[in-house]
Design a protein around this motif. Structure first.
Motif, PDB file in Angstrom:
ATOM      1  N   VAL A  31       0.845  -1.192   0.000  1.00 24.85           N
ATOM      2  CA  VAL A  31       0.000   0.000   0.000  1.00 24.85           C
ATOM      3  C   VAL A  31       0.880   1.242   0.000  1.00 24.85           C
ATOM      4  O   VAL A  31       1.958   1.261   0.608  1.00 24.85           O
ATOM      5  CB  VAL A  31      -0.962   0.009   1.216  1.00 24.85           C
ATOM      6  CG1 VAL A  31      -0.184   0.017   2.536  1.00 24.85           C
ATOM      7  CG2 VAL A  31      -1.924   1.191   1.142  1.00 24.85           C
ATOM      8  N   SER A  32       0.439   2.275  -0.703  1.00 23.53           N
ATOM      9  CA  SER A  32       1.140   3.559  -0.735  1.00 23.53           C
ATOM     10  C   SER A  32       0.107   4.659  -0.890  1.00 23.53           C
ATOM     11  O   SER A  32      -1.080   4.392  -1.112  1.00 23.53           O
ATOM     12  CB  SER A  32       2.136   3.605  -1.903  1.00 23.53           C
ATOM     13  OG  SER A  32       1.476   3.393  -3.147  1.00 23.53           O
ATOM     14  N   SER A  33       0.551   5.894  -0.765  1.00 23.38           N
ATOM     15  CA  SER A  33      -0.332   7.042  -0.959  1.00 23.38           C
ATOM     16  C   SER A  33       0.372   8.035  -1.869  1.00 23.38           C
ATOM     17  O   SER A  33       0.911   9.059  -1.418  1.00 23.38           O
ATOM     18  CB  SER A  33      -0.681   7.684   0.394  1.00 23.38           C
ATOM     19  OG  SER A  33      -1.611   8.741   0.221  1.00 23.38           O
TER      20      SER A  33
ATOM     21  N   THR B 221      -5.479   9.696  -1.697  1.00 22.50           N
ATOM     22  CA  THR B 221      -5.563   8.381  -2.337  1.00 22.50           C
ATOM     23  C   THR B 221      -4.757   7.331  -1.582  1.00 22.50           C
ATOM     24  O   THR B 221      -3.774   7.640  -0.915  1.00 22.50           O
ATOM     25  CB  THR B 221      -5.034   8.410  -3.790  1.00 22.50           C
ATOM     26  OG1 THR B 221      -3.642   8.724  -3.778  1.00 22.50           O
ATOM     27  CG2 THR B 221      -5.799   9.408  -4.631  1.00 22.50           C
ATOM     28  N   LEU B 222      -5.205   6.098  -1.715  1.00 30.55           N
ATOM     29  CA  LEU B 222      -4.437   4.937  -1.298  1.00 30.55           C
ATOM     30  C   LEU B 222      -4.330   4.027  -2.511  1.00 30.55           C
ATOM     31  O   LEU B 222      -5.320   3.778  -3.198  1.00 30.55           O
ATOM     32  CB  LEU B 222      -5.124   4.195  -0.152  1.00 30.55           C
ATOM     33  CG  LEU B 222      -5.144   4.888   1.215  1.00 30.55           C
ATOM     34  CD1 LEU B 222      -5.921   4.041   2.215  1.00 30.55           C
ATOM     35  CD2 LEU B 222      -3.725   5.148   1.720  1.00 30.55           C
ATOM     36  N   LYS B 223      -3.137   3.531  -2.749  1.00 37.70           N
ATOM     37  CA  LYS B 223      -2.890   2.662  -3.896  1.00 37.70           C
ATOM     38  C   LYS B 223      -2.478   1.285  -3.382  1.00 37.70           C
ATOM     39  O   LYS B 223      -1.532   1.153  -2.606  1.00 37.70           O
ATOM     40  CB  LYS B 223      -1.790   3.240  -4.775  1.00 37.70           C
ATOM     41  CG  LYS B 223      -1.425   2.405  -6.004  1.00 37.70           C
ATOM     42  CD  LYS B 223      -0.423   3.174  -6.866  1.00 37.70           C
ATOM     43  CE  LYS B 223       0.027   2.366  -8.070  1.00 37.70           C
ATOM     44  NZ  LYS B 223       1.056   1.354  -7.680  1.00 37.70           N
ATOM     45  N   TYR B 224      -3.201   0.274  -3.801  1.00 41.10           N
ATOM     46  CA  TYR B 224      -2.913  -1.100  -3.409  1.00 41.10           C
ATOM     47  C   TYR B 224      -2.402  -1.873  -4.624  1.00 41.10           C
ATOM     48  O   TYR B 224      -3.006  -1.835  -5.696  1.00 41.10           O
ATOM     49  CB  TYR B 224      -4.169  -1.775  -2.852  1.00 41.10           C
ATOM     50  CG  TYR B 224      -4.644  -1.161  -1.559  1.00 41.10           C
ATOM     51  CD1 TYR B 224      -4.128  -1.577  -0.334  1.00 41.10           C
ATOM     52  CD2 TYR B 224      -5.602  -0.149  -1.566  1.00 41.10           C
ATOM     53  CE1 TYR B 224      -4.551  -1.008   0.853  1.00 41.10           C
ATOM     54  CE2 TYR B 224      -6.029   0.426  -0.380  1.00 41.10           C
ATOM     55  CZ  TYR B 224      -5.504  -0.003   0.821  1.00 41.10           C
ATOM     56  OH  TYR B 224      -5.921   0.565   1.993  1.00 41.10           O
TER      57      TYR B 224
ATOM     58  N   VAL C  42     -10.879   0.941   5.366  1.00 39.87           N
ATOM     59  CA  VAL C  42      -9.929   1.941   5.878  1.00 39.87           C
ATOM     60  C   VAL C  42     -10.497   2.552   7.153  1.00 39.87           C
ATOM     61  O   VAL C  42     -11.682   2.892   7.207  1.00 39.87           O
ATOM     62  CB  VAL C  42      -9.676   3.050   4.832  1.00 39.87           C
ATOM     63  CG1 VAL C  42      -8.703   4.099   5.379  1.00 39.87           C
ATOM     64  CG2 VAL C  42      -9.156   2.456   3.525  1.00 39.87           C
TER      65      VAL C  42
ATOM     66  N   SER D 260      -5.612  -0.139   7.409  1.00 41.81           N
ATOM     67  CA  SER D 260      -6.464  -0.705   6.367  1.00 41.81           C
ATOM     68  C   SER D 260      -6.308  -2.205   6.255  1.00 41.81           C
ATOM     69  O   SER D 260      -5.288  -2.782   6.668  1.00 41.81           O
ATOM     70  CB  SER D 260      -6.209  -0.038   5.013  1.00 41.81           C
ATOM     71  OG  SER D 260      -4.940  -0.365   4.489  1.00 41.81           O
TER      72      SER D 260
ATOM     73  N   VAL E 111      -2.182   9.302   4.882  1.00 38.24           N
ATOM     74  CA  VAL E 111      -2.752   9.664   3.592  1.00 38.24           C
ATOM     75  C   VAL E 111      -2.165  10.995   3.129  1.00 38.24           C
ATOM     76  O   VAL E 111      -2.104  11.954   3.909  1.00 38.24           O
ATOM     77  CB  VAL E 111      -4.288   9.765   3.675  1.00 38.24           C
ATOM     78  CG1 VAL E 111      -4.879  10.148   2.318  1.00 38.24           C
ATOM     79  CG2 VAL E 111      -4.887   8.452   4.163  1.00 38.24           C
TER      80      VAL E 111
END
Length: 213
Positions: A121-123, A128-131, A152, A189, A212
């Protein structure tokens, strides 16, 4: 608790005299009202009530996820009750003077569908959160059309966000756009997969804490 089928009263809901009627798992049931007591609860009883309240307060906002993706839909216990039982035993700790949820042990989904493989996971962008994950379609019952479930939670604000259809398993990536009030907030999350027909689901994976953007 007794069941009845078109008895003298017929199906009913709510309190009537000394009994309460309800529909439980498709059956019409009656149970007697609890007896009133003047006994003062013990410290242990009070702590158990506080523990129950802490778990219930945590799970209630994500009830649509729990009721779809946690445990078995058959048997005496509802999915909600199965989730309550698990979290009461495994995912809550007492830190004087309160009970706290152990986020690493939380499960928002529990099932036999092959789960998320090598997730991250990153932001990368604001709100946004990117999976990311590896596509393991074809592994056991895993299919390309399985959809990603995301939950989340922001502990500092008590706010939640969830989706039952973030992206297909084959996509290998999902970008979640959160409401603006999540900006700059640390969130916890969990992610899982649910089959396209909604009949099977994977045990969720804890993704840890992230701020975030």
């Amino acid at each position: 608790m007794g069941t009845y089928n078109k008895g003298i009263l017929g199906p009913f809901s709510g309190k009537v005299g000394t009994v309460v009627g309800a529909n439980w798992r498709g059956k019409d049931v009656m149970r007697s009202l609890p007896k009133k007591t003047d006994r003062t609860p013990t410290d242990t009883q009070l702590l158990q009530r506080e523990k129950f309240t802490a778990v219930s307060n945590f799970l209630t906002p994500i009830s649509p996820v729990i009721s779809k993706c946690f445990g078995s839909g058959s048997g005496e216990l509802t999915r909600r009750n199965q989730a309550m039982s698990y979290h009461m035993k495994e995912a809550v700790t007492y830190v004087d003077p309160d009970f706290e949820i152990d986020f690493a042990k939380v499960m928002v989904a529990k099932g036999d569908l092959p789960g998320v493989q090598n997730p991250a996971v990153s932001s990368p962008n604001p709100n946004t959160l990117k999976y990311d994950w590896d596509d393991n379609s074809g592994q056991g019952s895993a299919k390309a059309t399985d959809t990603l479930v995301v939950v989340v939670f922001a502990p500092a604000t008590g706010l939640y966000y969830y989706t039952l259809n973030a992206a297909a398993r084959v996509s290998k990536v999902a970008v979640i756009t959160l409401p603006t009030f999540f900006a700059g907030v640390e969130v916890q999350s969990w992610i899982s997969f649910v089959a396209e027909d909604g009949k099977s689901y994977a045990t969720s994976v804890y993704m840890g804490a992230i701020v975030v953007s």
